[in-house]
Write a protein that holds these residues in place. Structure first.
Motif, PDB file in Angstrom:
ATOM      1  N   ASN A   1       0.794  -1.226   0.000  1.00  0.00           N
ATOM      2  CA  ASN A   1       0.000   0.000   0.000  1.00  0.00           C
ATOM      3  C   ASN A   1       0.828   1.279   0.000  1.00  0.00           C
ATOM      4  O   ASN A   1       0.380   2.307  -0.516  1.00  0.00           O
ATOM      5  N   THR A   2       2.019   1.230   0.582  1.00  0.00           N
ATOM      6  CA  THR A   2       2.785   2.466   0.747  1.00  0.00           C
ATOM      7  C   THR A   2       4.263   2.226   0.425  1.00  0.00           C
ATOM      8  O   THR A   2       4.752   1.098   0.493  1.00  0.00           O
ATOM      9  N   PRO A   3       4.996   3.282   0.103  1.00  0.00           N
ATOM     10  CA  PRO A   3       6.445   3.163  -0.097  1.00  0.00           C
ATOM     11  C   PRO A   3       7.163   2.675   1.160  1.00  0.00           C
ATOM     12  O   PRO A   3       8.184   1.983   1.065  1.00  0.00           O
ATOM     13  N   GLU A   4       6.630   3.001   2.321  1.00  0.00           N
ATOM     14  CA  GLU A   4       7.243   2.549   3.571  1.00  0.00           C
ATOM     15  C   GLU A   4       7.168   1.031   3.699  1.00  0.00           C
ATOM     16  O   GLU A   4       8.129   0.373   4.137  1.00  0.00           O
ATOM     17  N   GLU A   5       6.023   0.438   3.321  1.00  0.00           N
ATOM     18  CA  GLU A   5       5.898  -1.026   3.333  1.00  0.00           C
ATOM     19  C   GLU A   5       6.872  -1.650   2.346  1.00  0.00           C
ATOM     20  O   GLU A   5       7.497  -2.682   2.628  1.00  0.00           O
ATOM     21  N   GLN A   6       6.986  -1.038   1.186  1.00  0.00           N
ATOM     22  CA  GLN A   6       7.909  -1.543   0.171  1.00  0.00           C
ATOM     23  C   GLN A   6       9.340  -1.550   0.699  1.00  0.00           C
ATOM     24  O   GLN A   6      10.068  -2.543   0.564  1.00  0.00           O
ATOM     25  N   MET A   7       9.739  -0.456   1.347  1.00  0.00           N
ATOM     26  CA  MET A   7      11.090  -0.368   1.891  1.00  0.00           C
ATOM     27  C   MET A   7      11.337  -1.452   2.945  1.00  0.00           C
ATOM     28  O   MET A   7      12.402  -2.071   2.974  1.00  0.00           O
ATOM     29  N   LEU A   8      10.342  -1.692   3.800  1.00  0.00           N
ATOM     30  CA  LEU A   8      10.493  -2.700   4.849  1.00  0.00           C
ATOM     31  C   LEU A   8      10.679  -4.091   4.249  1.00  0.00           C
ATOM     32  O   LEU A   8      11.557  -4.861   4.677  1.00  0.00           O
ATOM     33  N   LEU A   9       9.883  -4.438   3.245  1.00  0.00           N
ATOM     34  CA  LEU A   9       9.979  -5.767   2.646  1.00  0.00           C
ATOM     35  C   LEU A   9      11.291  -5.947   1.894  1.00  0.00           C
ATOM     36  O   LEU A   9      11.893  -7.023   1.919  1.00  0.00           O
ATOM     37  N   VAL A  10      11.739  -4.898   1.219  1.00  0.00           N
ATOM     38  CA  VAL A  10      13.027  -4.987   0.523  1.00  0.00           C
ATOM     39  C   VAL A  10      14.150  -5.130   1.529  1.00  0.00           C
ATOM     40  O   VAL A  10      15.056  -5.964   1.376  1.00  0.00           O
ATOM     41  N   ASP A  11      14.101  -4.341   2.589  1.00  0.00           N
ATOM     42  CA  ASP A  11      15.166  -4.351   3.597  1.00  0.00           C
ATOM     43  C   ASP A  11      15.259  -5.692   4.313  1.00  0.00           C
ATOM     44  O   ASP A  11      16.343  -6.098   4.772  1.00  0.00           O
ATOM     45  N   THR A  12      14.133  -6.402   4.388  1.00  0.00           N
ATOM     46  CA  THR A  12      14.142  -7.717   5.047  1.00  0.00           C
ATOM     47  C   THR A  12      14.275  -8.862   4.039  1.00  0.00           C
ATOM     48  O   THR A  12      13.945 -10.010   4.323  1.00  0.00           O
ATOM     49  N   ALA A  13      14.750  -8.527   2.831  1.00  0.00           N
ATOM     50  CA  ALA A  13      15.116  -9.516   1.804  1.00  0.00           C
ATOM     51  C   ALA A  13      13.945 -10.380   1.350  1.00  0.00           C
ATOM     52  O   ALA A  13      14.120 -11.563   1.043  1.00  0.00           O
ATOM     53  N   GLN A  14      12.738  -9.787   1.257  1.00  0.00           N
ATOM     54  CA  GLN A  14      11.568 -10.557   0.845  1.00  0.00           C
ATOM     55  C   GLN A  14      11.234 -10.385  -0.636  1.00  0.00           C
ATOM     56  O   GLN A  14      10.224 -10.909  -1.104  1.00  0.00           O
ATOM     57  N   GLY A  15      12.070  -9.650  -1.361  1.00  0.00           N
ATOM     58  CA  GLY A  15      11.846  -9.477  -2.781  1.00  0.00           C
ATOM     59  C   GLY A  15      12.664  -8.317  -3.310  1.00  0.00           C
ATOM     60  O   GLY A  15      13.429  -7.676  -2.580  1.00  0.00           O
ATOM     61  N   ILE A  16      12.490  -8.059  -4.602  1.00  0.00           N
ATOM     62  CA  ILE A  16      13.215  -6.984  -5.277  1.00  0.00           C
ATOM     63  C   ILE A  16      12.267  -5.804  -5.475  1.00  0.00           C
ATOM     64  O   ILE A  16      11.182  -5.950  -6.059  1.00  0.00           O
ATOM     65  N   GLY A  17      12.657  -4.653  -5.000  1.00  0.00           N
ATOM     66  CA  GLY A  17      11.813  -3.480  -5.112  1.00  0.00           C
ATOM     67  C   GLY A  17      11.984  -2.784  -6.453  1.00  0.00           C
ATOM     68  O   GLY A  17      13.089  -2.705  -6.994  1.00  0.00           O
ATOM     69  N   VAL A  18      10.871  -2.276  -6.976  1.00  0.00           N
ATOM     70  CA  VAL A  18      10.898  -1.498  -8.213  1.00  0.00           C
ATOM     71  C   VAL A  18      10.589  -0.053  -7.838  1.00  0.00           C
ATOM     72  O   VAL A  18       9.507   0.270  -7.354  1.00  0.00           O
ATOM     73  N   THR A  19      11.560   0.828  -8.051  1.00  0.00           N
ATOM     74  CA  THR A  19      11.413   2.223  -7.637  1.00  0.00           C
ATOM     75  C   THR A  19      12.165   3.111  -8.625  1.00  0.00           C
ATOM     76  O   THR A  19      12.199   2.821  -9.823  1.00  0.00           O
ATOM     77  N   ASN A  20      12.782   4.191  -8.151  1.00  0.00           N
ATOM     78  CA  ASN A  20      13.579   5.057  -9.019  1.00  0.00           C
ATOM     79  C   ASN A  20      14.862   5.457  -8.312  1.00  0.00           C
ATOM     80  O   ASN A  20      15.011   5.274  -7.107  1.00  0.00           O
ATOM     81  N   GLN A  21      15.785   6.022  -9.071  1.00  0.00           N
ATOM     82  CA  GLN A  21      17.117   6.321  -8.545  1.00  0.00           C
ATOM     83  C   GLN A  21      17.104   7.375  -7.442  1.00  0.00           C
ATOM     84  O   GLN A  21      18.076   7.507  -6.700  1.00  0.00           O
ATOM     85  N   ASN A  22      16.010   8.115  -7.301  1.00  0.00           N
ATOM     86  CA  ASN A  22      15.950   9.165  -6.287  1.00  0.00           C
ATOM     87  C   ASN A  22      15.415   8.657  -4.948  1.00  0.00           C
ATOM     88  O   ASN A  22      15.416   9.389  -3.963  1.00  0.00           O
ATOM     89  N   ASN A  23      14.959   7.408  -4.897  1.00  0.00           N
ATOM     90  CA  ASN A  23      14.372   6.873  -3.682  1.00  0.00           C
ATOM     91  C   ASN A  23      15.417   6.722  -2.580  1.00  0.00           C
ATOM     92  O   ASN A  23      16.581   6.432  -2.834  1.00  0.00           O
ATOM     93  N   TYR A  24      14.980   6.922  -1.337  1.00  0.00           N
ATOM     94  CA  TYR A  24      15.901   6.794  -0.204  1.00  0.00           C
ATOM     95  C   TYR A  24      16.525   5.402  -0.121  1.00  0.00           C
ATOM     96  O   TYR A  24      17.619   5.227   0.422  1.00  0.00           O
TER      97      TYR A  24
END
Length: 294
Positions: A225-248
């Motif tokens: 639902n949110t970029p914050e959820e996406q960051m959490l799942l990526v950080d915990t190695a649950q998949g590959i995030g699709v974003t842009n080069q400006n993302n934190y």
């Protein structure tokens, strides 16, 4: 009728003599005659009756002579207001994508604008892609800084490019994909991808599906639902995030960016509604365009 044509008509109507009126206007008599003829042709009205070197006003000319002085004054007031408003004043509410820093070109432009126009206050607030569009539509934002693919096909908006915004794949350094050689999107066809869902931006999903199909496979996608959820799942190695080069996430020490040639380059754009005629929008957007083209 132009302001100059109005001046010529009124002077001729008061003098009832083209030669005398021309002298007052500092033009030749033939030039004044041509101007009056042009006015009559444009309005499809006869304004002067010419007879034996004498002029008489028609009823239509009498009406114009009575009403146009008020128009002249109104026109002058409008021009003065335009000059005043061109200097700006007030505030602009600018929405930006949450979870991302301001792109450097925009940040530099914004700081320079503040120095050049201290009378205009810039108020920034973060939101999701869908939230930014909603803020524009509900007039809670005057401008938004967003991705081109999220807004460029909507005819309600105008936009100008601020800078490039490449698509990026991000993965935890603890994820298996971070430990092997990845040269193309096809190398990741067996992985799970994490994207924000349609409520955030359906265009991002559509675009990524197109990238994968061009690479020859259907991706396994988990939407959040949110970029914050996406960051959490990526950080915990649950998949590959699709974003842009400006993302934190790109700056996160435990997250690796996968640079792949089959991901197209996007853009950051400054967007606003066509029907929002706030003078400060024109002032700011023109400043941004001129600054970025220097």
């Amino acid at each position: 009728m132009t302001p100059r044509q109005i001046q010529c008509f009124l002077t001729a109507a008061r003098c009832l003599n083209f030669t005398t009126a021309a002298k007052q206007l500092y033009i030749s008599q033939p030039a004044l005659s041509r101007i009056i003829s042009t006015i009559e042709e444009e309005l499809n009205l006869t304004l002067f009756v010419r007879h034996k070197n004498r002029l008489r006003l028609t009823p239509a000319a009498v009406v114009l002579m009575q009403e146009l002085p008020g128009y002249e004054q109104l026109f002058d007031e409008i021009i003065e207001k335009a000059r005043t408003m061109n200097a700006g004043g007030g505030q602009l509410r600018v929405g930006i994508i949450g979870g991302q820093p301001l792109p450097r070109p925009f940040k530099e432009t914004m700081m320079t604008f503040r120095s050049a126009h201290p009378e205009v206050t810039l108020q920034f607030f973060p939101d999701s892609f869908s939230g930014l569009r909603e803020a524009l539509d509900q007039h809670r934002a005057d401008l938004i800084l967003t991705a081109d693919w999220d807004i460029e096909k909507d005819s309600r908006y105008l936009f100008e490019t601020v800078c490039e915004n490449p698509t990026a794949l991000v993965v935890s350094r603890y994820h298996p994909a971070a430990k092997r050689e990845v040269g193309s999107l096809d190398d990741l066809k067996d992985e799970h991808f994490i994207l924000t869902g349609k409520q955030e931006s359906s265009n991002m999903l559509t675009m990524f599906y197109r990238f994968c199909r061009q690479a020859g496979f259907e991706p396994e996608i988990l939407t959040v639902n949110t970029p914050e959820e996406q960051m959490l799942l990526v950080d915990t190695a649950q998949g590959i995030g699709v974003t842009n080069q400006n993302n934190y996430m790109v700056c996160h020490p435990d997250i690796k960016t996968l640079d792949l040639p089959d991901l197209s380059t996007g853009r950051f754009v400054l967007a606003w509604r066509k029907d929002n005629v706030d003078v400060n929008i024109a002032l700011f957007t023109n400043f941004v365009i001129d600054y970025l083209r220097i």
